[in-house]
Design an enzyme around this catalytic site. Sequence first.
Site, PDB file in Angstrom:
ATOM      1  N   TYR A 146       0.816  -1.216   0.000  1.00 35.74           N
ATOM      2  CA  TYR A 146       0.000   0.000   0.000  1.00 35.74           C
ATOM      3  C   TYR A 146       0.847   1.263   0.000  1.00 35.74           C
ATOM      4  O   TYR A 146       0.350   2.340  -0.265  1.00 35.74           O
ATOM      5  CB  TYR A 146      -0.964   0.012   1.192  1.00 35.74           C
ATOM      6  CG  TYR A 146      -2.007  -1.102   1.161  1.00 35.74           C
ATOM      7  CD1 TYR A 146      -1.906  -2.138   0.252  1.00 35.74           C
ATOM      8  CD2 TYR A 146      -3.080  -1.106   2.029  1.00 35.74           C
ATOM      9  CE1 TYR A 146      -2.832  -3.160   0.219  1.00 35.74           C
ATOM     10  CE2 TYR A 146      -4.032  -2.128   2.005  1.00 35.74           C
ATOM     11  CZ  TYR A 146      -3.892  -3.155   1.095  1.00 35.74           C
ATOM     12  OH  TYR A 146      -4.817  -4.166   1.060  1.00 35.74           O
ATOM     13  N   LYS A 195       3.468 -15.445   2.925  1.00 34.54           N
ATOM     14  CA  LYS A 195       3.403 -16.266   1.711  1.00 34.54           C
ATOM     15  C   LYS A 195       4.845 -16.614   1.360  1.00 34.54           C
ATOM     16  O   LYS A 195       5.365 -16.299   0.282  1.00 34.54           O
ATOM     17  CB  LYS A 195       2.686 -15.466   0.596  1.00 34.54           C
ATOM     18  CG  LYS A 195       2.388 -16.247  -0.667  1.00 34.54           C
ATOM     19  CD  LYS A 195       1.321 -17.304  -0.516  1.00 34.54           C
ATOM     20  CE  LYS A 195       1.156 -18.084  -1.814  1.00 34.54           C
ATOM     21  NZ  LYS A 195       0.269 -19.270  -1.643  1.00 34.54           N
ATOM     22  N   ASP A 227      -2.984 -18.189   2.389  1.00 38.09           N
ATOM     23  CA  ASP A 227      -4.155 -18.870   1.805  1.00 38.09           C
ATOM     24  C   ASP A 227      -4.709 -19.900   2.780  1.00 38.09           C
ATOM     25  O   ASP A 227      -5.932 -20.034   2.950  1.00 38.09           O
ATOM     26  CB  ASP A 227      -3.822 -19.494   0.426  1.00 38.09           C
ATOM     27  CG  ASP A 227      -2.482 -20.208   0.384  1.00 38.09           C
ATOM     28  OD1 ASP A 227      -1.723 -20.163   1.387  1.00 38.09           O
ATOM     29  OD2 ASP A 227      -2.182 -20.825  -0.653  1.00 38.09           O
ATOM     30  N   ASP A 251      -5.215  -6.617   5.868  1.00 37.19           N
ATOM     31  CA  ASP A 251      -6.418  -5.931   5.381  1.00 37.19           C
ATOM     32  C   ASP A 251      -7.486  -6.976   5.031  1.00 37.19           C
ATOM     33  O   ASP A 251      -8.643  -6.890   5.454  1.00 37.19           O
ATOM     34  CB  ASP A 251      -6.035  -5.090   4.146  1.00 37.19           C
ATOM     35  CG  ASP A 251      -7.176  -4.224   3.652  1.00 37.19           C
ATOM     36  OD1 ASP A 251      -8.128  -3.977   4.417  1.00 37.19           O
ATOM     37  OD2 ASP A 251      -7.121  -3.781   2.485  1.00 37.19           O
ATOM     38  N   ASP A 255     -10.984  -8.370   7.434  1.00 36.16           N
ATOM     39  CA  ASP A 255     -12.382  -8.336   6.976  1.00 36.16           C
ATOM     40  C   ASP A 255     -13.016  -9.718   7.120  1.00 36.16           C
ATOM     41  O   ASP A 255     -14.170  -9.848   7.537  1.00 36.16           O
ATOM     42  CB  ASP A 255     -12.470  -7.907   5.504  1.00 36.16           C
ATOM     43  CG  ASP A 255     -12.738  -6.415   5.355  1.00 36.16           C
ATOM     44  OD1 ASP A 255     -12.318  -5.653   6.245  1.00 36.16           O
ATOM     45  OD2 ASP A 255     -13.366  -6.011   4.357  1.00 36.16           O
TER      46      ASP A 255
HETATM   47  C1  IPM Z   1      -9.014  -0.676   6.119  1.00 36.85           C
HETATM   48  C2  IPM Z   1      -9.469  -0.123   4.804  1.00 36.85           C
HETATM   49  C3  IPM Z   1      -8.360   0.731   4.242  1.00 36.85           C
HETATM   50  C4  IPM Z   1      -7.131  -0.150   4.103  1.00 36.85           C
HETATM   51  C5  IPM Z   1      -8.690   1.425   2.928  1.00 36.85           C
HETATM   52  C6  IPM Z   1      -9.936   2.271   3.045  1.00 36.85           C
HETATM   53  C7  IPM Z   1      -7.532   2.219   2.402  1.00 36.85           C
HETATM   54  O1  IPM Z   1      -9.808  -1.146   3.947  1.00 36.85           O
HETATM   55  O2  IPM Z   1      -8.768   0.112   7.041  1.00 36.85           O
HETATM   56  O3  IPM Z   1      -8.909  -1.887   6.233  1.00 36.85           O
HETATM   57  O4  IPM Z   1      -7.023  -0.884   3.142  1.00 36.85           O
HETATM   58  O5  IPM Z   1      -6.301  -0.118   4.974  1.00 36.85           O
HETATM   59 MG    MG Z   2      -9.829  -3.071   4.840  1.00 36.26          MG
END
Ligand code: IPM
Ligand code: MG
Length: 360
Positions: A146, A195, A227, A251, A255
């Site tokens: 990133y 990985k 994975d 990231d 989620d």
């Molecule tokens: C998070 C979000 C951010 C990230 C985005 C909005 C840049 O997805 O905080 O996880 O990828 O870090």
């Molecule tokens: Mg995120």
Amino acid sequence: MKLNIVCIPGDGIGPEIVTEAKKVLNKVAETGGHEMVFTDILMGGASIDVHGVPLTDEAIETAKVADAVLMGSIGGDTNTSPWYKLPPEKRPEAGLLKIRKSLGLFANLRPAILYPELRGACPLKEEISVKGFDMLIMRELTGGLYFGERHTVEKDGQKVATDTLTYSEAEIRRIAIKGFEIAMKRRRKVTSVDKANVLDSSRLWRAVVNEVAKDFPEVTLEHMLVDNCAMQLVKDPSQFDVILTENMFGDILSDEASMVTGSIGMLASASLNDTKFGLYEPSHGSAPDIAGKDLANPIATILSAAMMLRYSFDLDKEADAIESAVDKVLKDGYRTGDIMSEGCRKVGCREMGDLIAERI
Ligand code: IPM
Ligand code: MG
């Protein structure tokens, strides 16, 4: 104690949920004899609308001199919002990446807990969810893909896009140390995710994590490929205590981990640097579809405020008070729409904030 807190209401449901978190913090201040000074700054779409950029240098300076930052959420609907017609560096998310980098917030802590009262919302089979889980994802936040060099060029008549994934030993070491330190306060297990069967950056990651592990002999360390980890999170999430991983893997996995709790509206997060300073935000996004309708769940932001009291101000008692007020509200059967189940009473964002504040 005087607490100087910068707030970033942001976009979508952000302003509503931050208002409720402030309500709860004010109640904590009142009962604990603290003084909370809140200063709002603009970030994301809200800043683009006023300043044309997602985060101004003045806003960063304001954040830097505070003790901690409490954030709601930023961003809009990527298909319809005019913010997403802007060049990438002017979009809402660029503001978030910029504040993380400018404040040196390299350690992102994302707990994913299956609340017993909300077990019904867990999308996993009951034989899995019955075991419960309580994990913390320690995501490296200011390196890797990133923040690497990127460009798109025209080559042989077609566009070619490149992103680079770079990690230095020092970057890996400092996040690994944070991961092991937090594991010492929990169940003393670290799963380092990489990985390493493909990527050089992952092979370095693994080597440095192994070195750091030597200083924490009481912590059990295991390495897991990303994975496989994605699979294990739905197969048996109870196996995890601390998951230590780089930026993009963290990231994605965070989620996934929050989804398996079934209640992303409940999950807090902290982004820390090497001092007591931190930025605290819910793990969920800005939910533009329900913004301004008093439908949002403010609990993740309220729990982020609790994390702020704990990590930036060492106010453990006050943090405990917020967490137990949230537990009580759930036990008393109050739910926002996202976590609603049969037999419970549905409330809006404001009422949820009131109910929690009342229980402090
Ligand atoms: C998070 C979000 C951010 C990230 C985005 C909005 C840049 O997805 O905080 O996880 O990828 O870090
Ligand atoms: Mg995120």
